[in-house]
Design a protein around this motif. Structure first.
Motif, mmCIF file in Angstrom:
data_model
loop_
_atom_site.group_PDB
_atom_site.id
_atom_site.type_symbol
_atom_site.label_atom_id
_atom_site.label_comp_id
_atom_site.label_asym_id
_atom_site.label_seq_id
_atom_site.Cartn_x
_atom_site.Cartn_y
_atom_site.Cartn_z
ATOM 1 N N UNK A 77 0.817 -1.210 0.000
ATOM 2 C CA UNK A 77 0.000 0.000 0.000
ATOM 3 C C UNK A 77 0.853 1.263 0.000
ATOM 4 N N UNK A 78 1.986 1.228 0.708
ATOM 5 C CA UNK A 78 2.850 2.401 0.814
ATOM 6 C C UNK A 78 3.710 2.608 -0.430
ATOM 7 N N UNK A 79 3.988 1.528 -1.149
ATOM 8 C CA UNK A 79 4.819 1.604 -2.363
ATOM 9 C C UNK A 79 4.078 0.918 -3.526
ATOM 10 N N UNK A 80 2.962 1.481 -3.957
ATOM 11 C CA UNK A 80 2.129 0.809 -4.964
ATOM 12 C C UNK A 80 2.807 0.602 -6.308
ATOM 13 N N UNK A 81 3.846 1.395 -6.599
ATOM 14 C CA UNK A 81 4.480 1.309 -7.918
ATOM 15 C C UNK A 81 5.585 0.260 -7.988
ATOM 16 N N UNK A 82 5.990 -0.312 -6.861
ATOM 17 C CA UNK A 82 7.186 -1.151 -6.844
ATOM 18 C C UNK A 82 6.966 -2.595 -7.277
ATOM 19 N N UNK A 83 5.918 -3.242 -6.785
ATOM 20 C CA UNK A 83 5.779 -4.674 -7.032
ATOM 21 C C UNK A 83 4.608 -4.973 -7.960
ATOM 22 N N UNK A 84 3.537 -5.556 -7.450
ATOM 23 C CA UNK A 84 2.408 -5.882 -8.309
ATOM 24 C C UNK A 84 2.818 -6.844 -9.412
ATOM 25 N N UNK A 85 2.482 -6.530 -10.653
ATOM 26 C CA UNK A 85 2.832 -7.415 -11.770
ATOM 27 C C UNK A 85 4.335 -7.468 -12.008
ATOM 28 N N UNK A 86 5.068 -6.561 -11.370
ATOM 29 C CA UNK A 86 6.525 -6.551 -11.519
ATOM 30 C C UNK A 86 7.220 -7.285 -10.366
ATOM 31 N N UNK A 87 6.473 -7.991 -9.535
ATOM 32 C CA UNK A 87 7.036 -8.590 -8.331
ATOM 33 C C UNK A 87 8.270 -9.444 -8.615
ATOM 34 N N UNK A 88 8.167 -10.354 -9.570
ATOM 35 C CA UNK A 88 9.290 -11.267 -9.829
ATOM 36 C C UNK A 88 10.520 -10.531 -10.351
ATOM 37 N N UNK A 89 10.316 -9.368 -10.987
ATOM 38 C CA UNK A 89 11.442 -8.612 -11.527
ATOM 39 C C UNK A 89 12.014 -7.609 -10.536
ATOM 40 N N UNK A 90 11.298 -7.369 -9.450
ATOM 41 C CA UNK A 90 11.728 -6.379 -8.471
ATOM 42 C C UNK A 90 12.951 -6.837 -7.687
ATOM 43 N N UNK A 91 13.008 -8.115 -7.359
ATOM 44 C CA UNK A 91 14.017 -8.602 -6.425
ATOM 45 C C UNK A 91 15.376 -8.822 -7.076
ATOM 46 N N UNK A 92 16.415 -8.435 -6.333
ATOM 47 C CA UNK A 92 17.785 -8.692 -6.763
ATOM 48 C C UNK A 92 18.262 -10.034 -6.229
ATOM 49 N N UNK A 93 17.617 -10.518 -5.176
ATOM 50 C CA UNK A 93 18.009 -11.767 -4.521
ATOM 51 C C UNK A 93 17.340 -12.965 -5.183
ATOM 52 N N UNK A 94 17.793 -14.156 -4.790
ATOM 53 C CA UNK A 94 17.230 -15.385 -5.345
ATOM 54 C C UNK A 94 16.514 -16.235 -4.300
ATOM 55 N N UNK A 95 16.926 -16.177 -3.039
ATOM 56 C CA UNK A 95 16.287 -17.010 -2.019
ATOM 57 C C UNK A 95 15.103 -16.276 -1.389
ATOM 58 N N UNK A 96 14.156 -17.048 -0.851
ATOM 59 C CA UNK A 96 12.996 -16.448 -0.191
ATOM 60 C C UNK A 96 13.424 -15.551 0.966
#
Length: 202
Positions: free
Chosen positions: A78-97
């Motif tokens: 809610x605080x960062x609506x532009x960051x994830x959403x449909x881009x969730x998988x591309x947002x992360x630099x890491x590989x592990x959960x």
């Protein structure tokens, strides 16, 4: 009845298989790894979860010439609506959960964002079933909660940081049965399986 699931994520496939083992024991979910030896996936360039799931289902159905069930989903902050959403998988630099969860928590590492109300998040899931002939069935679901420090050891992905205030627990602190009952992916799966079976019986 076998349904091929277009995912290379073993945790996701296991969650779906477990969810159907009691409600639909006649359905066998098979991973795409049983049909493709080399990992391949379409680019996720859609503007919605539905578009991405549809693209994946079409991609794999064409490759193996069988009906395929594919999914897409994401986390919305809610605080960062532009960051994830449909881009969730591309947002992360890491590989592990664990590392991905720490990336999310780092976003809120300021005093003004320590308030739980500012950490509201939504987990979305969309499933699409496509036949080689082009028939399409879809279903969606969502779950609301709050981002907290990791608690619990069950599940995978964001489960340990996804807090449910009504239960005063994270998803990772719940039993498998309860977690599956709340999972947007599982709830969408139950909906779409019912639609697929109705179609098969027509």
């Amino acid at each position: 009845m076998e349904i091929v699931v277009g995912t290379w994520n073993t945790g996701k496939l296991a969650e779906m298989q477990q969810a159907l083992s009691k409600s639909h024991p006649e359905i066998q979910l098979t991973g795409i790894t049983q049909y493709l030896a080399t990992k391949t996936a379409p680019p996720e360039i859609g503007t919605s979860y539905y578009e991405n799931a549809l693209e994946k289902a079409h991609f794999y159905a064409k490759l193996i010439q069988r009906p395929v069930l594919a999914d897409d989903g994401g986390l919305e902050l809610a605080t960062f609506p532009e960051l994830l959403g449909v881009h969730t998988s591309r947002f992360f630099k890491s590989t592990t959960d664990k590392e991905k969860n720490q990336e999310l928590l780092a976003l809120y590492n300021t005093p003004k964002l320590q308030d739980l109300k500012k950490r509201q998040l939504t987990l979305h899931a969309c499933l699409v079933y496509v036949t080689p002939e082009g028939q399409i069935i879809s279903a969606e679901d969502s779950l609301f909660g709050y981002l907290v420090a990791p608690k619990g050891s069950g599940g995978y992905g964001f489960d340990s940081i996804f807090y449910l205030p009504d239960l005063d627990k994270t998803l990772a602190q719940l039993t498998n049965h309860k977690r599956n009952a709340l999972s947007p992916r599982v709830r969408a799966l139950q909906k779409i399986i019912s639609q697929i079976k109705e179609q098969e019986n027509d």
